[in-house]
Design a protein around this motif. Structure first.
Motif, PDB file in Angstrom:
ATOM      1  N   UNK A   1       0.840  -1.201   0.000  1.00 40.33           N
ATOM      2  CA  UNK A   1       0.000   0.000   0.000  1.00 40.33           C
ATOM      3  C   UNK A   1       0.876   1.252   0.000  1.00 40.33           C
ATOM      4  N   UNK A   2       1.907   1.258   0.844  1.00 36.83           N
ATOM      5  CA  UNK A   2       2.831   2.392   0.875  1.00 36.83           C
ATOM      6  C   UNK A   2       3.491   2.595  -0.482  1.00 36.83           C
ATOM      7  N   UNK A   3       3.893   1.495  -1.068  1.00 38.27           N
ATOM      8  CA  UNK A   3       4.562   1.561  -2.367  1.00 38.27           C
ATOM      9  C   UNK A   3       3.627   2.111  -3.438  1.00 38.27           C
ATOM     10  N   UNK A   4       2.366   1.639  -3.438  1.00 37.61           N
ATOM     11  CA  UNK A   4       1.404   2.111  -4.438  1.00 37.61           C
ATOM     12  C   UNK A   4       1.119   3.601  -4.271  1.00 37.61           C
ATOM     13  N   UNK A   5       0.979   4.037  -3.023  1.00 40.47           N
ATOM     14  CA  UNK A   5       0.715   5.448  -2.787  1.00 40.47           C
ATOM     15  C   UNK A   5       1.900   6.312  -3.195  1.00 40.47           C
ATOM     16  N   UNK A   6       3.115   5.820  -2.911  1.00 38.75           N
ATOM     17  CA  UNK A   6       4.293   6.587  -3.290  1.00 38.75           C
ATOM     18  C   UNK A   6       4.400   6.693  -4.813  1.00 38.75           C
ATOM     19  N   UNK A   7       4.143   5.610  -5.508  1.00 38.22           N
ATOM     20  CA  UNK A   7       4.184   5.643  -6.978  1.00 38.22           C
ATOM     21  C   UNK A   7       3.124   6.593  -7.531  1.00 38.22           C
ATOM     22  N   UNK A   8       1.947   6.552  -6.921  1.00 37.74           N
ATOM     23  CA  UNK A   8       0.891   7.462  -7.366  1.00 37.74           C
ATOM     24  C   UNK A   8       1.309   8.915  -7.170  1.00 37.74           C
TER      25      UNK A   8
ATOM     26  N   UNK B   1      12.097   1.754   4.580  1.00 35.01           N
ATOM     27  CA  UNK B   1      12.355   0.341   4.273  1.00 35.01           C
ATOM     28  C   UNK B   1      11.556  -0.110   3.063  1.00 35.01           C
ATOM     29  N   UNK B   2      10.319   0.349   2.956  1.00 36.28           N
ATOM     30  CA  UNK B   2       9.472  -0.039   1.829  1.00 36.28           C
ATOM     31  C   UNK B   2      10.069   0.430   0.511  1.00 36.28           C
ATOM     32  N   UNK B   3      10.525   1.670   0.488  1.00 34.76           N
ATOM     33  CA  UNK B   3      11.056   2.220  -0.755  1.00 34.76           C
ATOM     34  C   UNK B   3      12.427   1.639  -1.079  1.00 34.76           C
ATOM     35  N   UNK B   4      13.192   1.295  -0.043  1.00 36.34           N
ATOM     36  CA  UNK B   4      14.476   0.639  -0.299  1.00 36.34           C
ATOM     37  C   UNK B   4      14.260  -0.691  -1.027  1.00 36.34           C
ATOM     38  N   UNK B   5      13.246  -1.423  -0.584  1.00 36.08           N
ATOM     39  CA  UNK B   5      12.916  -2.674  -1.263  1.00 36.08           C
ATOM     40  C   UNK B   5      12.372  -2.415  -2.663  1.00 36.08           C
ATOM     41  N   UNK B   6      11.615  -1.335  -2.799  1.00 32.15           N
ATOM     42  CA  UNK B   6      11.010  -1.026  -4.094  1.00 32.15           C
ATOM     43  C   UNK B   6      12.079  -0.651  -5.128  1.00 32.15           C
ATOM     44  N   UNK B   7      13.093   0.109  -4.673  1.00 29.29           N
ATOM     45  CA  UNK B   7      14.152   0.520  -5.591  1.00 29.29           C
ATOM     46  C   UNK B   7      15.280  -0.516  -5.688  1.00 29.29           C
ATOM     47  N   UNK B   8      15.093  -1.660  -5.008  1.00 31.59           N
ATOM     48  CA  UNK B   8      16.104  -2.728  -5.017  1.00 31.59           C
ATOM     49  C   UNK B   8      17.470  -2.232  -4.549  1.00 31.59           C
ATOM     50  N   UNK B   9      17.451  -1.352  -3.591  1.00 28.61           N
ATOM     51  CA  UNK B   9      18.713  -0.844  -3.038  1.00 28.61           C
ATOM     52  C   UNK B   9      18.662  -1.026  -1.533  1.00 28.61           C
ATOM     53  N   UNK B  10      19.492  -1.926  -0.977  1.00 29.12           N
ATOM     54  CA  UNK B  10      19.455  -2.156   0.475  1.00 29.12           C
ATOM     55  C   UNK B  10      19.833  -0.886   1.222  1.00 29.12           C
ATOM     56  N   UNK B  11      19.202  -0.662   2.381  1.00 31.89           N
ATOM     57  CA  UNK B  11      19.466   0.568   3.125  1.00 31.89           C
ATOM     58  C   UNK B  11      20.921   0.764   3.470  1.00 31.89           C
ATOM     59  N   UNK B  12      21.676  -0.322   3.783  1.00 30.58           N
ATOM     60  CA  UNK B  12      23.085  -0.186   4.128  1.00 30.58           C
ATOM     61  C   UNK B  12      23.238   0.536   5.450  1.00 30.58           C
ATOM     62  N   UNK B  13      24.439   0.963   5.724  1.00 31.25           N
ATOM     63  CA  UNK B  13      24.663   1.697   6.981  1.00 31.25           C
ATOM     64  C   UNK B  13      23.965   3.049   6.923  1.00 31.25           C
ATOM     65  N   UNK B  14      23.011   3.213   7.772  1.00 32.90           N
ATOM     66  CA  UNK B  14      22.223   4.441   7.741  1.00 32.90           C
ATOM     67  C   UNK B  14      23.039   5.595   8.289  1.00 32.90           C
ATOM     68  N   UNK B  15      23.100   6.691   7.541  1.00 30.14           N
ATOM     69  CA  UNK B  15      23.800   7.870   8.056  1.00 30.14           C
ATOM     70  C   UNK B  15      23.020   8.546   9.150  1.00 30.14           C
ATOM     71  N   UNK B  16      21.819   8.045   9.367  1.00 28.86           N
ATOM     72  CA  UNK B  16      20.957   8.722  10.318  1.00 28.86           C
ATOM     73  C   UNK B  16      21.208   8.264  11.749  1.00 28.86           C
ATOM     74  N   UNK B  17      21.944   7.199  11.924  1.00 30.86           N
ATOM     75  CA  UNK B  17      22.198   6.739  13.289  1.00 30.86           C
ATOM     76  C   UNK B  17      23.685   6.444  13.413  1.00 30.86           C
ATOM     77  N   UNK B  18      24.407   7.391  13.920  1.00 30.60           N
ATOM     78  CA  UNK B  18      25.849   7.292  13.968  1.00 30.60           C
ATOM     79  C   UNK B  18      26.303   6.812  15.337  1.00 30.60           C
TER      80      UNK B  18
END
Length: 1946
Positions: free
Chosen positions: A816-823, A854-871
């Protein structure tokens, strides 16, 4: 009423130095009981409030200590520390006052030591050399002098040093101020420091006599004396220094007078010295030397007006006027000050100076009143009401009582009140009522028109002074007159204040005079009865303002009058309409106001339920008048107590209101509805908390008197059920296809509920929680509102979602998140602008979803990796910031890619991915964050830098279009794909070279090979054939120039808004090492340069207006920025652009269009950002430069600077943000505009015209009515020239020049270009009864020039000159002027007659006579005599109205004068008419008529100038003569020169039209019955009027006349003229009916004729039905034709007027055809008429709906229908009317028919049979992409609402009648409905994911049709006897259908 919580008081804690701290520790005892211990404990505290308690313990502790111990060093050290503390604490800190208050009680043994300690501290303070610490020292000195005994003592000890220190401050601060020129923040701080020092100095000077005992200080060698002289010299310099703030100059003026008064040896010489100052004179050599040395320059030099003003203020404020100590010199000084102030009032026109002047005049009047206690007789005579001084005061009042500044108007009122008291004091016991001065004032004020605001304030003062009886004696209808003007909002408050003063005064006097007799009835008759009349019959605006302003004051004065009002209104039968409240509306208004102000309370046992029934309230809640509904709701919701319990009855009524009132088209009514419901919910919240406390306390009987009847828990449960039911109703209101109004109301109310009932925190008890009523399906319903085409609905839906708990709106499904984001991403590239707004709200909602990343990372086929948001080592970053960063990055990446493609093909971008949507979404995403508290600062800096660069790139791509030489951008008209290639070629051509230089040159286009596409194709992709131009679904896209332009200017708009937002919200990185800054100083400068470039070079208005919006945000930031280099930028930019404008360089890149494009916006932004509290130096510099450029000069080489200056001035004068600061330049602007109009250059004349128009609006106000000559947008001559004195000599001189060119001896026409402008200004002035008093600006010099302008050869100029002449002739001089003009008219024997001159003089006579007749009272005998004299003069010139005069234009003008004179004579009171018979006036009029062309005919058929005007005037004269002579019995027997029939048979349509309008006027019900009775006799008694009208109906070719004939026939009695049809027009009545219907059918383009023909045909049908009931079968064809005609006229494609006519027809035929128990028409035709009612009740035009609702009122007023409902005879709103109409039809249907044929027809209505095929064909089609098309937008009509009414009322019929139905018919209908349902289901499956956003129109249409189909199937189940729920999948219908199930939950 909800009480506001008090803010917590914050007190800064005091801090001492380390040395003092060690000292305290050394003296502190172990027990902590001595003073040192107390102080040590105090300074160690961090809470200022606790420290206050410690300080208060100091003196009680010292009181306990023996006096012998006072010498202890501990105490001296502690006192030293207290001194340090006192002088270190800020002046506004409460600790300082508490310490001073405590030390005031210091024991005597410690006082001397304390003085020494504090003196040493102050001495240290006085040694300060840091200029920025001076303010602190001055504040400390001021604190010492304020209620602090110890402080006053030390200041006395150091008085000499303190004076010298203050003198040093006053010298050094101005010097420092000069160094900071341009840095307004630093200068403002210094100015406030200087003002503080001056005020402290004044305080010390006032205490000098107390401090310095004796006169030793007055010795010249004394330091104190020298300091005083130095201060006097300094203040004299300050007074003349215009660079200082006016507050400083004002205080300096006070200080100068105070110093002079203090330094003088005797009081008697003070007035003389002050006189020298204000009169600039030195009388003799006896003036003191110190006076001449210190301030002698003020006596001998010219000083500015403001300085003189402040000296007058000082004299009035600082000298003692009460005890007469100044003697005769004081009285002379008082009168001299008045004369100086009067002269200054003509000179000072700056707003601040005018405010000072008005305030000082008030002080002067108060001083005059004070002086009367011991004044001489000569002063009293000099201040008598008839004196020159009082006369000039009155003149000031009359000039300033409508001043634009509120402060000036208020002070003017005070001046007038004091003036009346001054005159009262001079009467010495005489009666005020009989005094000629007061009676003259009353008479002159009452002669003024009520639009003059000053009239109200002055009358109010007079009422207080002389009483109300004097005014009511002049005119008893004054209360009604004042109430009549309250329809104007600008007058409502003034009128209500005057009425309040009047009725209070009247009540007090009646009560005092009638102690034994009842007086209240008289008071009610005078004040309450006119109010009730207005409430019943007044307009919406008038009644609204009367209720808001007048009614509460009346009830406050007399609460007992409420019962009188209710009694009168309940007995009235006025039901009201959509335009008036009626009795019910008035009753609701009175009750609502009474309850809101506390006069209806349950505690007093006087509630609304004890006065009216709930049925009345219910009728009010659905009344047609929207304000009645609001008042009824307000009665239920508003209360004087915020905790008053809501009763069950009130809850039910509120539910009933919501049922029918959510769909209100009026924004104001929606806002009021939501506001009132919010008050109700707030009461529920407040009272529920009280109920919870009562429930817990177990003492319910003793706590509240109105809660004892019920159990609190029961009431709380009722509250909960009520709120639950309300929320369910509101969510159901968001059904498919609901109107914008319904969605707005429902979302707003839900938002209020979410605010008032949030999820409880902790143990707080909540009566209701919205989150418990919401599931995810309802969250999706709210989200669907994002797809609304109205942005306010999107905003409300988003705000509601943000108010809900995160657990409720959390989306768990990743798909649902993915569909709404695409829309959202798809919508952000839509070519429809409103789609990108939807995308923005969707993205903002998704940013709040924790699982988005996380939803969009899966959608773009790019793993989140080390998040710069939590150092490492840091706290986790909030997911909102993380999501926002991710979304903006994704949008930015897409946008950069699209910009790269747009750089190669802008057409492709405009067709497939217009970039503005992406930028709009980025702006929306930023709004989710608080940019001042970010965790990922480094990442955000990178993103912001990329955004800024991206903005520049995008702007560079679209700039060639919006900056092209086309005035509105590049808009070639290419609507087909074949010309799209040429558009691409043009874009390719202009992109590299579109500059001003390029377009200023002559450009030759080379011939092309064919279309020349070969070369173009090599570099540019072809549009029609290239693969890149394929849409997302493969279809070929065609792009128009409009789409390109929209793409470009919207992109420019979004870029400007983005850059402006970044400057405004993003923190500035002023230095590179700043930790939280995101934008650097250099970036800000670059953004400023960007805005500057686009504002100064863009040509497209949309582009530079939106760049202006962003630039304003930037300038506001720069003005308040602490960075000095940024702060100086606006001034630098302003000076640069002014220099560039002035230079007129041909290579300049300034955009030189006719309105200067964005240049005025650029300068506006720079000037409006300047702080308003400062000196406004930039505005002064700019205006000086612009006016010098705008005024034409002989040596000007180019007109471009003048054009720019005029256009910029126009923008500045239109800008309301500059307020009154721009007013001093109005006179110069007028001069520039008038002189510019004489330029030979068209561009200058054009700009001058625009500037002149803006100035007229600025001077006279925005035009708010259609009357061009309304006095609401005019000004008296006195006020105009007093406000703009510089225009007096200028206009006089210009008028003289113009007049000299008007009437030359040569035959050549000379039209001066300024003639029109001058007459336009002068024509805006009007005379006032107050103009009789003396005035320095005499109007007399204008008169001869204006009269000469009236001789112009231009018709319009003569007319304007006649209007302009009126205000320049005194009222008393008008008769003589008229007679003088008449005497100048030529005689018939004159050889040379110049008709232009004659016409001009006749026009002047006409307008003067009209003004004179309007201004005088009819009973005035002088007026009647003067009319007689004028009549005699006119009689001598009557040849001008006869055929002896060959000019028809002048004949017409003369006849207009005769008509006006006839009207004046006709309105004269009986017994006062002049001897017209003796004068032979009527005989002369008769001769004019009988010899005119109306009688003899026009000899030639060619067009004759003035013929039509002449014939119209002559027709009016004939009609006026008929009315005038009809009243005289002796005249009735005489033959009239021309009959009414002759006028109707005239060859000229204008004559016929005027005559027909007169006939119609006599017949319409709007004419009062008495007047109708008098006038119908002489005109309508003629037997051949009907015959003439019938013949005209057949032969009339003029459309207006034809429509009027049809209307008159409709108004006349049909039985009188219908029998004449065979003899007159050879048609039977039946044939005439057919002819009338054919006229209606053939007049689609002639709406008026069609409407009147429809009305007439319907009246004829009704007549035939009544007359020949048995012969109706013979008329079956005509009746069917008529039904079809009515149905056709109800169609939505026709004009509103036609549909209104259809509604009126349905009202008239309701008793005969719609509700008749015996069916006259067949059932299908009857149902067709009912369907017309339903169609009109759902019309988008509210006027049509309101008219159609009257059909329902008429239907429910019949004898057999009125008992079926509680709304009989009531006029209800269309929403309720639709429900009632369907219910009534379902009740009548069984009476007409056994339901065999009727029910299937209604089921077909439900199914929408007519729309099924069209819907099936259109549903699968793709929506057309029109740029501005919003699709199917319904503003009011809701299909499912209509369906729900049908279902609700058909269900009982279906359940009862199923055995009688034909199964075959039902099966056929079921088959159709089933097929329709299956087809709709298939179409729904074919829609893409998230169709509510991507295919909104198709999705909504399918859902509505599905609801209709399922409802039809449900009713078919009932008809076939099946179970109620046998049809599966039934969707919800609107809240109407479900309401009954929840209504009884309460």
């Amino acid at each position: 009423m909800v009480s506001k919580k008090k803010k917590d008081t914050q007190v800064a804690a005091l801090i001492v130095g380390q040395q003092d701290l060690e000292t305290l520790r050394s003296f502190a005892d172990a027990e902590g009981k001595n003073l040192a211990s107390l102080l040590l404990h105090c300074v160690q505290l961090s809470d200022g409030l606790v420290q206050i308690h410690c300080i208060k313990q100091i003196v009680p502790l010292l009181d306990k200590i023996d006096g012998n111990q006072a010498c202890d060093p501990m105490f001296r050290n502690c006192l030293d520390i207290l001194g340090h503390i006192y002088f270190s604490v800020g002046p506004k800190n409460p600790l300082k006052k508490v310490l001073a208050s405590s030390l005031n009680g210091l024991p005597e043994p410690f006082f001397a030591d304390a003085v020494l300690s504090f003196t040493r501290c102050l001495q240290e303070e006085l040694k300060t050399t840091d200029l920025y610490s001076y303010r602190k020292v001055a504040d400390n000195i001021a604190s010492c002098m304020e209620n602090f005994n110890l402080g006053r003592t030390i200041v006395t000890n150091l008085f000499k040093d303190v004076l010298q220190f203050l003198q040093k401050i006053l010298v050094e601060i101005p010097e420092e101020n000069r160094k900071f020129t341009g840095n307004h923040i630093a200068q403002t701080e210094l100015m406030h420091d200087l003002l503080t020092a001056i005020r402290v100095s004044v305080t010390l000077v006032q205490k000098v006599q107390e401090i310095c005992q004796g006169d030793l200080w007055k010795i010249p060698s004394s330091p104190v004396w020298q300091s005083m002289c130095g201060l006097l010299s300094i203040f004299s310099k300050f007074l003349r220094n215009d660079d200082l703030l006016q507050n400083i100059q004002s205080t300096s003026g006070l200080a100068i007078i105070l110093l002079i008064k203090t330094m003088c040896d005797t009081t008697e010489i003070v007035p003389g010295l002050v006189n020298h100052l204000i009169l600039h004179s030195v009388g003799s050599s006896r003036e003191p030397e110190w006076f001449m040395n210190s301030c002698g320059s003020l006596c001998v030099e010219d000083i500015p007006g403001p300085a003189l003003l402040f000296l007058c203020q000082g004299a009035l404020a600082m000298l003692d006027w009460k005890n007469g100590s100044m003697g005769q010199n004081g009285e002379k000084l008082l009168l001299d000050i008045a004369n100086v102030l009067f002269s200054l009032s003509l000179q000072l026109k700056e707003s601040s100076s005018e405010m000072f002047l008005s305030r000082i005049l008030v002080i002067w009047t108060e001083s005059a009143l004070d002086s009367f206690e011991s004044s001489s007789w000569s002063l009293k005579s000099s201040l008598n009401g008839n004196s020159d001084t009082v006369g000039r005061l009155l003149e000031y009042v009359y000039t300033h009582w409508e001043h634009p500044l509120d402060a000036v108007r208020h002070q003017t009122k005070t001046v007038f009140r004091n003036l009346l008291q001054i005159h009262q004091c001079t009467l010495e016991g005489s009666d005020c009522v009989s005094d000629p001065f007061f009676s003259g004032l009353i008479e002159s004020l009452l002669r003024l028109e009520w639009h003059v605001k000053g009239k109200y304030t002055c009358l109010s003062c007079l009422v207080d002074c002389v009483g109300i009886e004097s005014i009511l004696a002049v005119n008893k209808t004054i209360p009604s007159q004042i109430l009549e003007v309250m329809g104007d909002h600008s007058l409502a408050s003034h009128a209500s204040d005057l009425l309040e003063t009047m009725f209070k005064n009247h009540k007090n006097r009646l009560r005092y005079q009638s102690l034994d007799s009842p007086w209240i009835d008289q008071w009610h008759e005078t004040w309450v009865s006119p109010l009730l009349l207005i409430l019943r019959e007044g307009s919406l605006e008038q009644t609204a303002y009367v209720i808001d302003y007048y009614l509460p004051k009346l009830l406050k004065c007399s609460p007992e009058s409420l019962s009188y009002m209710v009694k009168i209104l309940q007995t009235s039968t006025n039901t009201g309409s959509c335009h008036s409240r009626g009795s019910l509306g008035a009753l609701m208004a009175c009750l609502r106001t009474a309850r809101a102000h506390g006069y209806l309370q349950s505690s007093s046992h006087v509630t609304w339920s004890s006065l009216v029934s709930s049925a009345k309230i219910k009728q009010g809640l659905v009344h047609q008048h929207c304000q009645v509904r609001i008042d009824a709701l307000g009665l239920l919701c508003e209360s004087h107590r915020s905790t008053e319990i809501i009763s069950v009855e009130e809850m039910q009524l509120v539910q009933f209101f919501i049922l029918y009132n959510l769909n209100n088209q009026s924004p104001g009514m929606r806002q009021q509805t939501c506001s009132l419901l919010q008050k109700l919910f707030s009461r529920i919240q407040e009272s529920s908390q009280v109920l919870y406390k009562l429930e817990q306390s177990k003492s319910q009987q003793d706590s509240m008197d109105d809660l004892t009847e019920k159990n609190p828990s029961e009431t709380l449960q009722q509250y909960q059920d009520f709120m639950s039911s309300i929320c369910n109703s509101l969510f159901r209101a968001l059904f498919p296809g609901s109107s914008h109004s319904t969605k707005f109301s429902a979302l707003t109310i839900l938002g209020s509920i979410a605010e008032l009932f949030p999820d409880p925190e902790g143990k707080t008890q909540a009566v209701f929680q919205l989150s418990h009523e919401i599931d995810f399906a309802q969250v999706e319903t709210i989200m669907e509102c994002f797809s609304s085409t109205f942005e306010e609905v999107k905003t409300l839906a988003f705000d509601l979602l943000m108010k809900l708990p995160k657990t409720v709106v959390h989306i768990q499904d990743p798909l649902k998140l993915q569909a709404l984001f695409c829309a959202a991403m798809d919508l952000s590239t839509s070519t429809r602008p409103y789609d990108c707004v939807t995308a923005s709200y969707l993205l903002r909602f998704l940013i709040g979803q924790e699982g988005l990343l996380a939803t969009l990372a899966a959608f773009f086929n790019s793993p989140p990796g080390p998040s710069p948001c939590q150092r490492h080592g840091e706290e986790p970053v909030a997911f909102v910031e993380r999501n926002t960063l991710m979304v903006i990055r994704h949008l930015l990446e897409n946008l950069e890619r699209e910009i790269s493609q747009a750089e190669s093909s802008l057409l492709q971008a405009a067709a497939l991915f217009p970039m503005y949507g992406r930028v709009h979404c980025i702006i929306g995403a930023f709004q989710q964050l608080s940019l001042n508290n970010l965790a990922l600062v480094t990442e955000w800096r990178h993103v912001v830098a990329k955004l800024i660069l991206m903005s520049y790139r995008l702007s560079a791509v679209v700039a060639p279009v919006v900056q092209s030489s086309s005035p509105e951008g590049l808009i070639p008209v290419d609507t087909d794909s074949e010309t799209a290639n040429r558009l691409q070629m043009i874009l390719n051509e202009i992109q590299p070279r579109d500059t001003n230089d390029y377009f200023n040159q002559v450009k030759m286009t080379k011939k092309l090979n064919g279309l020349g596409f070969e070369d173009l194709a090599a570099g540019v992709p072809m549009i029609a054939t290239s693969a890149e131009m394929k849409g997302k679904e493969g279809q070929s896209c065609d792009v128009t120039a409009q789409a390109v332009l929209v793409c470009c200017w919207r992109s420019m708009k979004e870029v400007a808004l983005l850059l402006g937002m970044l400057c405004q919200l993003v923190p500035l990185q002023s230095v590179p090492e700043a930790p939280d800054g995101l934008v650097t100083v250099e970036q800000v400068k670059n953004i400023g340069d960007y805005f500057k470039q686009h504002l100064l070079q863009s040509r497209h208005r949309g582009a530079f207006e939106l760049a202006y919006t962003g630039f304003v945000k930037l300038t506001q930031v720069l003005t308040r920025c602490h960075s000095e280099c940024l702060q100086r930028l606006p001034e630098q930019w302003l000076r640069d652009v002014l220099e560039e404008i002035k230079s007129s360089n041909p290579s300049s890149k300034l955009c030189a269009t006719r309105r200067s494009a964005g240049i005025p916006f650029y300068i506006q932004a720079l000037l409006t950002s300047e702080p308003k509290k400062g000196k406004m130096d930039l505005l002064k510099i700019t205006m000086k430069e612009l006016i010098s450029l705008a005024v034409p000069s002989g040596d000007s080489q180019s007109s471009v600077p003048q054009v720019h200056a005029l256009n910029i001035l126009r923008a500045l004068f239109r800008d309301t943000r500059l307020g009154e600061n721009i007013i001093p330049y109005v006179a110069d602007g007028i001069q520039a505009a008038v002189l510019g109009f004489t330029s030979p250059v068209w561009a200058v004349r054009n700009s001058s015209t625009l500037l002149f128009s803006s100035l007229i609006t600025r001077i006279f106000g925005v035009k708010r009515g259609k009357d061009e000559h309304s006095k609401k947008n005019r000004m008296t001559g006195r006020e105009f020239f007093s406000r703009f004195p510089a225009l007096y000599p200028f206009l006089l001189k210009q008028l003289e020049v113009v007049a000299s060119t008007v009437d030359s001896d040569s035959s050549e026409l000379k039209l001066h270009p300024n003639l029109f402008l001058l007459l336009l200004i002068l024509g805006r002035l009007y005379p006032s009864p107050m103009d009789g008093s003396s005035s320095a600006l005499s109007m007399a010099p204008f008169v001869p020039f204006i009269r000469r302008c009236g001789l112009s050869a231009v018709y319009r100029s003569r007319e304007m000159a006649a209007r302009a002449l009126v205000p320049f002739v005194m009222i008393d001089q008008i008769p003589n002027t008229i007679q003088s003009l008449l005497s100048e008219l030529p005689n018939c024997t004159d050889l040379c007659i110049r008709q232009n001159h004659v016409h001009g003089m006749l026009l002047q006579v006409f307008h003067l006579l009209q003004s004179y007749s309007d201004s005088k009272h009819r009973a005035n005998l002088d007026f009647q005599q003067e009319l007689t004299d004028i009549t005699v003069c006119i009689k001598a010139k009557l040849w001008l109205a006869k055929r002896q005069n060959p000019c028809l234009v002048t004949r017409a003008a003369c006849i207009d004068i005769l008509i006006l004179l006839t009207r004046c004579l006709d309105e004269a009171p009986k017994g006062s008419q002049p001897g017209l018979k003796i004068l032979g006036f009527w005989e002369e009029i008769g001769t004019i008529i009988s010899e005119s062309e109306l009688k003899t005919g026009v000899p030639c058929s060619s067009a004759i100038p003035g013929l039509i005007q002449y014939l119209q005037g002559l027709t009016r004269l004939v009609i006026a003569t008929m009315f005038a002579t009809a009243a005289d019995p002796s005249e009735k027997t005489k033959d009239r020169p021309i009959s009414l029939i002759q006028l109707l048979q005239s060859d000229f349509p204008e004559v016929r039209l005027l005559t027909l309008e007169t006939l119609l006027h006599l017949m319409t019900p709007a004419v009062p019955e008495k007047k109708r009775g008098e006038e119908r006799g002489p005109l309508l008694s003629l037997p051949d009027v009907g015959e003439t009208l019938l013949k005209m109906a057949m032969e009339e070719k003029h459309q207006e006349c034809f429509a009027k004939v049809l209307k008159i026939l409709h108004c006349m009695d049909v039985s009188k003229w219908l029998p004449l049809t065979e003899s007159c027009i050879h048609q039977t009545p039946k044939e005439f009916l057919t002819w009338t219907m054919s006229v209606a059918n053939a007049s689609n383009e002639r709406t008026k004729i069609q409407s009147e023909a429809l009305r007439l045909a319907s009246k004829l049908v009704t007549h035939h039905v009544q007359m020949c009931k048995e012969g109706l079968p013979l008329m079956e064809t005509e009746l069917k034709q008529w039904v079809q005609l009515v149905a056709y006229c109800c169609g939505g494609e026709l004009q509103t007027e036609t549909r209104l006519a259809a509604a009126e027809v349905l009202i008239s035929i309701t008793p005969f055809f719609l509700t008749n128990q015996r069916q006259i028409l067949g059932l299908p035709d009857t149902l067709t008429l009912w369907k017309c009612v339903f169609i009109l009740l759902q019309n988008e035009e509210h006027t049509v709906r309101d008219r159609a609702a009257e059909v329902v009122q008429t239907a429910l007023s019949q004898e057999h229908t009125c008992r079926t409902t509680e709304f009989a005879f009531c006029l209800v709103d269309a929403s309720m009317a639709l429900d009632l109409a369907v219910a009534l039809l379902c009740e009548l249907l069984p009476q007409w028919d056994p339901l065999a044929t009727g029910l299937p027809i209604l089921l077909e209505w439900l199914l929408g049979e007519d729309d099924i095929r069209k819907r099936m064909d259109n549903a699968p089609q793709v929506e057309d992409d029109f740029v501005f098309d919003k699709g199917e937008v319904n503003f009011w009509a809701e299909t499912l609402t209509y369906v729900s009414h049908l279902v609700k009322h058909l269900s009982p019929l279906c359940k009862k009648s199923w055995p009688s139905q034909d199964p075959r018919e039902l099966n056929k209908l079921r088959k159709t409905a089933s097929q329709q349902y299956q087809h709709l289901s298939q179409l729904a499956k074919e829609l893409p994911p998230t169709p509510e956003f991507s295919k909104t129109t198709d999705y909504t249409r399918l859902r509505i049709q599905k609801e209709r189909t399922l409802a039809c199937l449900k009713l078919l189940d009932f008809l076939q006897g099946k179970e109620e729920n046998s049809t599966p999948g039934l969707l919800r219908l609107p809240y109407f259908w479900h309401f009954n199930s929840t209504e009884n939950k309460v």
